[in-house]
Write a protein that holds these residues in place. Structure first.
Motif, PDB file in Angstrom:
ATOM      1  N   LEU A 235       0.837  -1.200   0.000  1.00 23.62           N
ATOM      2  CA  LEU A 235       0.000   0.000   0.000  1.00 23.62           C
ATOM      3  C   LEU A 235       0.869   1.246   0.000  1.00 23.62           C
ATOM      4  O   LEU A 235       1.928   1.265   0.626  1.00 23.62           O
ATOM      5  CB  LEU A 235      -0.844   0.059   1.278  1.00 23.62           C
ATOM      6  CG  LEU A 235      -2.129  -0.720   1.365  1.00 23.62           C
ATOM      7  CD1 LEU A 235      -2.773  -0.509   2.730  1.00 23.62           C
ATOM      8  CD2 LEU A 235      -3.082  -0.356   0.276  1.00 23.62           C
ATOM      9  N   THR A 236       0.413   2.272  -0.661  1.00 24.51           N
ATOM     10  CA  THR A 236       1.029   3.594  -0.542  1.00 24.51           C
ATOM     11  C   THR A 236       0.210   4.388   0.482  1.00 24.51           C
ATOM     12  O   THR A 236      -0.855   3.936   0.928  1.00 24.51           O
ATOM     13  CB  THR A 236       0.999   4.336  -1.896  1.00 24.51           C
ATOM     14  OG1 THR A 236      -0.366   4.544  -2.262  1.00 24.51           O
ATOM     15  CG2 THR A 236       1.734   3.565  -2.977  1.00 24.51           C
ATOM     16  N   ASP A 237       0.674   5.565   0.827  1.00 24.73           N
ATOM     17  CA  ASP A 237      -0.102   6.426   1.735  1.00 24.73           C
ATOM     18  C   ASP A 237      -1.459   6.772   1.122  1.00 24.73           C
ATOM     19  O   ASP A 237      -2.475   6.773   1.817  1.00 24.73           O
ATOM     20  CB  ASP A 237       0.672   7.703   2.071  1.00 24.73           C
ATOM     21  CG  ASP A 237       1.882   7.440   2.956  1.00 24.73           C
ATOM     22  OD1 ASP A 237       1.939   6.360   3.600  1.00 24.73           O
ATOM     23  OD2 ASP A 237       2.772   8.306   3.004  1.00 24.73           O
ATOM     24  N   ASP A 238      -1.490   7.043  -0.184  1.00 23.52           N
ATOM     25  CA  ASP A 238      -2.762   7.322  -0.860  1.00 23.52           C
ATOM     26  C   ASP A 238      -3.674   6.100  -0.836  1.00 23.52           C
ATOM     27  O   ASP A 238      -4.896   6.226  -0.686  1.00 23.52           O
ATOM     28  CB  ASP A 238      -2.538   7.767  -2.306  1.00 23.52           C
ATOM     29  CG  ASP A 238      -2.052   9.199  -2.419  1.00 23.52           C
ATOM     30  OD1 ASP A 238      -2.113   9.946  -1.403  1.00 23.52           O
ATOM     31  OD2 ASP A 238      -1.616   9.582  -3.523  1.00 23.52           O
ATOM     32  N   GLY A 239      -3.099   4.922  -0.987  1.00 19.20           N
ATOM     33  CA  GLY A 239      -3.885   3.689  -0.932  1.00 19.20           C
ATOM     34  C   GLY A 239      -4.485   3.463   0.438  1.00 19.20           C
ATOM     35  O   GLY A 239      -5.647   3.066   0.568  1.00 19.20           O
ATOM     36  N   ARG A 240      -3.708   3.721   1.461  1.00 16.75           N
ATOM     37  CA  ARG A 240      -4.205   3.588   2.837  1.00 16.75           C
ATOM     38  C   ARG A 240      -5.346   4.576   3.081  1.00 16.75           C
ATOM     39  O   ARG A 240      -6.378   4.228   3.652  1.00 16.75           O
ATOM     40  CB  ARG A 240      -3.071   3.818   3.829  1.00 16.75           C
ATOM     41  CG  ARG A 240      -3.426   3.530   5.272  1.00 16.75           C
ATOM     42  CD  ARG A 240      -2.196   3.530   6.165  1.00 16.75           C
ATOM     43  NE  ARG A 240      -1.209   2.526   5.775  1.00 16.75           N
ATOM     44  CZ  ARG A 240      -1.311   1.218   6.020  1.00 16.75           C
ATOM     45  NH1 ARG A 240      -2.342   0.758   6.664  1.00 16.75           N
ATOM     46  NH2 ARG A 240      -0.373   0.384   5.630  1.00 16.75           N
ATOM     47  N   ALA A 241      -5.207   5.809   2.602  1.00 11.69           N
ATOM     48  CA  ALA A 241      -6.250   6.825   2.768  1.00 11.69           C
ATOM     49  C   ALA A 241      -7.513   6.436   1.992  1.00 11.69           C
ATOM     50  O   ALA A 241      -8.631   6.593   2.500  1.00 11.69           O
ATOM     51  CB  ALA A 241      -5.741   8.191   2.312  1.00 11.69           C
ATOM     52  N   ALA A 242      -7.351   5.925   0.765  1.00 12.78           N
ATOM     53  CA  ALA A 242      -8.501   5.497  -0.036  1.00 12.78           C
ATOM     54  C   ALA A 242      -9.220   4.335   0.639  1.00 12.78           C
ATOM     55  O   ALA A 242     -10.452   4.290   0.676  1.00 12.78           O
ATOM     56  CB  ALA A 242      -8.054   5.107  -1.443  1.00 12.78           C
ATOM     57  N   LEU A 243      -8.458   3.405   1.190  1.00 11.42           N
ATOM     58  CA  LEU A 243      -9.048   2.265   1.895  1.00 11.42           C
ATOM     59  C   LEU A 243      -9.820   2.737   3.123  1.00 11.42           C
ATOM     60  O   LEU A 243     -10.957   2.313   3.348  1.00 11.42           O
ATOM     61  CB  LEU A 243      -7.970   1.255   2.283  1.00 11.42           C
ATOM     62  CG  LEU A 243      -8.444   0.044   3.097  1.00 11.42           C
ATOM     63  CD1 LEU A 243      -9.517  -0.739   2.352  1.00 11.42           C
ATOM     64  CD2 LEU A 243      -7.247  -0.841   3.446  1.00 11.42           C
TER      65      LEU A 243
END
Length: 106
Positions: free
Chosen positions: A77-85
């Motif tokens: 996960l990237t930081d953006d992926g974590r935020a989207a999740l």
């Protein structure tokens, strides 16, 4: 940042991939196994790798360097992926909470 709902029919596989990677980096086969445990259904390679490609294009996941002699490509996960999740899980929670409350009233 875009939302997972923009993935159309691939939004559920994308969500499941992000949930799988929230535990730590995994390669495709390990994600398939993890998703099968979570849902009782193993995604096919076309569905899985199509969603992985879109998630990578959106910057929600990124590949890790491949290890010598290992053909598997792990992702994280990237930081953006974590935020989207987090945003998508909060949205799902709100829908579920409302739905369960309405069922209790009927």
């Amino acid at each position: 940042m875009s939302a997972l709902t923009e993935f159309g029919r691939f939004s559920e596989p994308a969500l499941l991939i992000l949930v799988s990677l929230a535990e730590g980096p995994k390669h495709g086969y390990a994600m398939q196994d993890d998703i099968a445990v979570l849902t009782g259904d193993r995604p096919g390679p076309g569905t899985l790798y199509g969603a992985i490609r879109r998630l990578e294009e959106q910057g929600f996941i990124q590949p890790l360097p491949e290890r010598e002699g290992d053909r598997r490509k792990p992702y994280q996960l990237t930081d953006d992926g974590r935020a989207a999740l987090q945003a998508e899980l909060a949205r799902i929670r709100a829908v579920a909470t409302t739905g369960l409350r309405r069922l209790a009233l009927s």
